[in-house]
Design an enzyme around this catalytic site. Structure first.
Site, short mmCIF file in Angstrom:
data_model
loop_
_atom_site.label_atom_id
_atom_site.label_comp_id
_atom_site.label_asym_id
_atom_site.label_seq_id
_atom_site.Cartn_x
_atom_site.Cartn_y
_atom_site.Cartn_z
CG ASP A 1 -8.17 -31.52 13.60
OD1 ASP A 1 -8.98 -31.82 12.69
OD2 ASP A 1 -8.53 -31.07 14.70
CG HIS B 1 -9.95 -29.05 21.57
ND1 HIS B 1 -10.35 -30.04 22.44
CD2 HIS B 1 -10.48 -29.38 20.37
CE1 HIS B 1 -11.10 -30.92 21.77
NE2 HIS B 1 -11.19 -30.53 20.51
CD GLU C 1 -6.97 -31.35 23.80
OE1 GLU C 1 -7.81 -30.50 24.17
OE2 GLU C 1 -7.26 -32.55 23.61
C1 GLP Z 1 -12.46 -32.68 17.54
C2 GLP Z 1 -11.75 -31.93 16.44
C3 GLP Z 1 -12.00 -30.46 16.51
C4 GLP Z 1 -13.49 -30.22 16.63
C5 GLP Z 1 -13.97 -30.82 17.90
C6 GLP Z 1 -15.43 -30.56 18.20
O1 GLP Z 1 -11.79 -32.67 18.74
N1 GLP Z 1 -10.35 -32.14 16.45
O2 GLP Z 1 -11.47 -29.84 15.36
O3 GLP Z 1 -13.75 -28.85 16.59
O4 GLP Z 1 -13.79 -32.22 17.78
O5 GLP Z 1 -16.24 -31.57 17.74
P1 GLP Z 1 -17.79 -31.50 17.69
O6 GLP Z 1 -18.11 -30.54 16.61
O7 GLP Z 1 -18.23 -32.89 17.36
O8 GLP Z 1 -18.26 -31.04 19.01
#
Ligand code: GLP
Length: 263
Positions: free
Chosen positions: A70, A142, A147
């Site tokens: 993304d 998500h 979402e």
């Molecule tokens: C963002 C990204 C996701 C990721 C999520 C979790 O929202 N778009 O792809 O998995 O963060 O992030 P973290 O690993 O910092 O908890």
């Protein structure tokens, strides 16, 4: 589904990096190994370990093509919170033999987001699909930026971010939620589950509910990560902290069946 429970974040990261490295090394087909990649704090330990292996000459990325999950809409590449920047800063810039032309990241500045997403799907297809998609999940479950209530068969497209996600991610934007983009381009749940293998990292207490919903809840668009239950080769690598809301029998089952996989 496999759930590989490791004692802590470091072990989870090492386990996942070793798994990915083994798959890349074992790939003998006459085409590149196609690897899907996430951003966020969860994969940082995996990236560190992959970089270490690569720099030590233990793992080559010369025959690896990557597709990121993304990208925020409206952040230029040079913005230190763009996922393009994150990936180069945490992984690509440190690999000795990664070919820049093999790196694919959605362009969040594209004038025509729909065309950009269609191009991305077509490019994935042109390589014969993704061999292994590594991902992380948000506290609301998500997967990529899909979402709650995103279709479980969704393809790459424009996504609106929820207030919760913008609030959670505001820690990277000086705790200013208004600075967090409202939209992102993201692969779909269907894009991820079309991959031959999926490996999701889930660590920390704040992901405990999402892990329980992914594994023990029903398949539901409310927890988009639960779509993994329908995949033939899905692995969740997690740490003990994330197991806090699993039932005791689930926790014991996976520890027992995966005991040889414990670092
Ligand atoms: C963002 C990204 C996701 C990721 C999520 C979790 O929202 N778009 O792809 O998995 O963060 O992030 P973290 O690993 O910092 O908890």
């Amino acid at each position: 589904m496999r759930v590989v429970i490791q004692e802590n974040y470091e072990n989870m990261s090492k386990w996942a990096a070793n798994y990915i490295a083994a798959k890349i090394r074992a790939h003998k087909e006459d085409r590149p190994f196609v690897l899907g990649l996430p951003t966020g704090s969860s994969p940082i330990g995996v990236y560190k370990e992959l970089v270490r292996m690569n720099q030590a000459g233990e793992l080559s990325f010369a025959n690896v093509v990557t597709f990121n999950m993304d990208e925020y809409v409206g952040l230029p590449r040079e913005h230190d919170q763009s996922y393009w920047y994150f990936m180069h800063d945490n992984l690509f810039d440190h690999l000795v033999d990664m070919k820049p032309e093999n790196i694919n990241i959605l362009n969040g500045m594209a004038e025509d987001p729909e065309a950009e997403c269609a191009r991305y799907e077509a490019k994935i297809a042109s390589y014969g699909g993704i061999d292994l998609f590594m991902g992380g999940i948000g506290v609301d479950g998500h997967l990529a930026f899909n979402e709650p209530y995103t279709s479980l068969s969704s393809r790459t497209g424009l996504r609106a971010l929820t207030t919760e996600t913008r609030l959670v991610n505001s820690r990277f934007f000086g705790n200013d939620m208004e600075a967090v983009p409202k939209y992102a381009l993201s692969v779909g749940i269907g894009t991820v589950t079309d991959s031959r293998e999926v490996l999701i990292l889930i660590n920390g207490h704040n992901k405990a509910r999402a892990l329980a919903k992914s594994v023990e809840g029903g398949v539901s668009q409310k927890w988009t990560c639960s779509a993994l239950q329908l995949h033939q080769a899905a692995i969740i690598a997690c740490d003990e902290a994330a197991c806090g809301e699993l039932t005791v029998d689930t926790y014991k089952y996976f520890l027992d069946i995966e005991k040889d996989e414990r670092l």
